[in-house]
Design a protein around this motif. Structure first.
Motif, PDB file in Angstrom:
ATOM      1  N   SER A 145      -1.507  -0.266  -6.720  1.00 19.43           N
ATOM      2  CA  SER A 145      -1.184  -0.856  -5.422  1.00 19.43           C
ATOM      3  C   SER A 145      -2.246  -1.793  -4.878  1.00 19.43           C
ATOM      4  O   SER A 145      -2.114  -2.287  -3.760  1.00 19.43           O
ATOM      5  CB  SER A 145      -0.916   0.246  -4.393  1.00 19.43           C
TER       6      SER A 145
ATOM      7  N   TYR B 125       0.835  -1.190   0.000  1.00 21.90           N
ATOM      8  CA  TYR B 125       0.000   0.000   0.000  1.00 21.90           C
ATOM      9  C   TYR B 125       0.876   1.248   0.000  1.00 21.90           C
ATOM     10  O   TYR B 125       1.875   1.311   0.708  1.00 21.90           O
ATOM     11  CB  TYR B 125      -0.897  -0.023   1.234  1.00 21.90           C
ATOM     12  N   PRO B 126       0.517   2.263  -0.784  1.00 25.99           N
ATOM     13  CA  PRO B 126       1.380   3.442  -0.949  1.00 25.99           C
ATOM     14  C   PRO B 126       1.313   4.370   0.249  1.00 25.99           C
ATOM     15  O   PRO B 126       0.736   5.452   0.191  1.00 25.99           O
ATOM     16  CB  PRO B 126       0.825   4.091  -2.216  1.00 25.99           C
TER      17      PRO B 126
END
Length: 578
Positions: A193, A4-5
């Motif tokens: 993502s 996850y960004p």
């Protein structure tokens, strides 16, 4: 599946305070480090001098940052430049910015890949002195341009405009850091993502872009196909999202769909109707069903599919769809999250969880689909290969017992797996209840430092004061989910990795002053799976490993999440090599 960004979400949260470190574009920021020649003076940090902003403590702006902040449009912060690359040859360095490619703005990494696909491009830039310009770049066929960017989004994160009754971010404790409650709903992060989006905030130009650049597949939160039911679950923009999804599917965009299942709301006949709707749209490649997750920090949600009968009912509902899909599409197509199988079959879960062939490349792993199968198969492989026996022998020889910190999710069958292996009595999971979030949150990935410290402290005989809502059962001797990165609910995937600053809140919550490692009985090796920590080594409640050690009064080590990875690490630790 990409992680996850967190960096992009963290900077979006920082933007709310007008931080100087967010220079460049709304919702964007600059890297924390860069080449020395980008600093304005020898004593400054790589991206700016050390004088802090009075409002939020961020570093003062460099000339490049100031120019980027004033730029009318998104800018792309350059974090590093590959030596002898076209970017290096043109004089780019870390700390500079890109502004355009062939006159077009670069909103995100997708735009960059799309616009920079040719072997000759004109790149707009802001240099380290704050001067703007444009330069022609050329490369050999197959050569990289040589840029490394900070993050993947260079404009604002697209935020959620829904009112989902099950939203996990609305169920968090008060006072958590802003990035934990920033509700993104960005189709670009879905593609890059693996986050799930509702498509309710898509504009016509977004749809056109998705189709033109073929941003596919997307991961879409479906929940229900009935318009009124979906509206009751997520809010008044629900139909906008369904209509957008239909248009994108018709244009050739593929989607992975997710259903957050709520007892008595969108299960039973409503679930069958939703699956029929999805089946009629071949570009929906698969559907994942995850149970409602809830915390103690709300009053509206109280139950999920925790009972065997309720969990088994969901499995039985999807079986006809799976049977048809195996015949017509070569695979099960619709998947129930692991929690349903664990809740339905308990200690017998390994005999009932679908085979690895059903999960393919485990593309829904981060949604808690296939984690149990993967873990069971890895543990069996470790036993069959002799790795488990080697680990047991090393632990015996060193007089060490490995205490692996896990959540409660796989308690029903993990005990039996270990008891039937060479590691019996040598690898003893320390199962930790999640009092920080409470509710039905029980996975390892969402464990917090305060609960881990409390459990270790109780285990070594220095009982920590229970919180008001605990029933005194702080820890069980064995069980857990093996440290694999599954989650409490579908919404919990939106809180996977975060950048934070440590605090002492959980230390005081333990009811005792911080102590120092070294009080643990000889032979106890406490291990924390790395999924509990973000890239900065911090837990969801802002504790570092050192904080946990201080609060628990025992040393801890960080290891991997899966048997084939963590057993060699345990061997090395027991041998004293780490």
């Amino acid at each position: 599946m990409a992680t996850y960004p967190g960096k992009d979400i963290e900077r979006a949260a920082q933007a709310a305070c007008g931080s100087a470190s967010d220079a460049g574009a709304p919702g964007a920021s600059v890297p924390d480090a860069a080449a020395p020649d980008c600093a304005p003076d020898a004593g400054a940090g790589a991206f700016g001098p050390s004088a802090p902003c009075a409002g939020c403590g961020a570093a003062a702006l460099t000339p490049a940052q100031a120019a980027a902040a004033a730029w009318d449009g998104p800018v792309v912060p350059i974090a590093a430049v590959e030596p002898e690359s076209p970017a290096d040859d043109a004089g780019f360095t870390a700390g500079c910015y890109l502004t355009t490619v062939d006159g077009q703005p670069v909103r995100d990494i997708i735009d960059w890949r799309w616009l920079a696909a040719e072997d000759a491009i004109a790149v707009g830039y802001i240099d380290q002195d704050g001067e703007a310009g444009e330069v022609e770049l050329e490369r050999e066929a197959g050569e990289r341009w040589g840029f490394e960017f900070d993050g993947v989004l260079f404009d604002k994160v697209k935020l959620c405009r829904n009112a989902c009754v099950f939203c996990f971010m609305r169920q968090l404790p008060e006072g958590v850091r802003p990035s934990l409650v920033l509700r993104d709903d960005d189709f670009r992060l879905s593609f890059l993502s693996g986050t799930f989006v509702t498509l309710t905030n898509l504009r016509p130009e977004d749809e056109a872009r998705i189709i033109e650049q073929h941003i596919s597949p997307l991961r879409v939160s479906l929940h229900a196909s009935n318009p009124e039911l979906r509206r009751s679950m997520i809010g008044r923009h629900a139909q906008h999202g369904l209509d957008a999804l239909d248009r994108l599917l018709a244009a050739g965009i593929n989607a992975h769909a997710q259903i957050v299942l709520m007892p008595g709301v969108n299960d039973g006949d409503a679930l069958r109707e939703t699956l029929e709707w999805a089946w009629a749209r071949p570009n929906i490649q698969n559907v994942g069903i995850v149970p409602l997750g809830f915390t103690k920090h709300q009053t509206a949600l109280h139950e999920s599919f925790t009972g065997p009968e309720a969990a088994l009912g969901v499995i039985r509902t999807i079986e006809p769809f799976q049977a048809r899909a195996r015949i017509e599409r070569g695979g099960p197509w619709v998947f129930a999250a692991d929690e349903f199988y664990v809740n339905a079959f308990g200690a017998e879960t390994p005999a009932h969880i679908p085979p690895a062939s059903d999960y393919g490349d485990y593309e829904m792993f981060e949604d808690g689909i296939g984690i149990v199968r993967s873990y069971v198969d890895e543990f069996a492989a470790a036993c069959e290969s002799g790795l488990a026996a080697r680990a047991a022998a090393v632990l015996d020889g060193s007089g060490v017992r490995a205490r692996y910190i896990v959540g409660e999710a796989m308690q029903p069958f993990l005990d039996a797996m270990i008891a039937d292996s060479p590691l019996a009595g040598r690898l003893v999971p320390l199962t930790v209840g999640n009092n920080y979030f409470g509710g039905n949150v029980n996975v390892t990935g969402l464990l917090c430092g305060c609960d881990i410290a409390r459990a270790i402290k109780a285990e070594i005989g220095e009982e920590a004061a229970p919180s008001e809502e605990e029933d005194g059962s702080l820890v069980t001797e064995q069980g857990g989910d093996g440290g694999c990165p599954n989650r409490a609910s579908s919404a919990a995937t939106e809180t996977a990795h975060w950048a934070v600053s440590p605090s002492e809140d959980c230390l005081s919550e333990l009811g005792c002053p911080p102590s120092h490692p070294g009080q643990v009985p000889a032979g106890e090796l406490f291990l924390i799976p790395k999924v509990i920590l973000n890239d900065d080594g911090v837990t969801l409640d802002d504790m570092t490993v050192q904080d946990i050690e201080n609060a628990a009064g025992a040393a801890v080590c960080v290891v991997s999440c899966n048997p084939l990875d963590y057993l060699p690490e345990i061997i090395a630790l027991a041998d004293g090599r780490l």
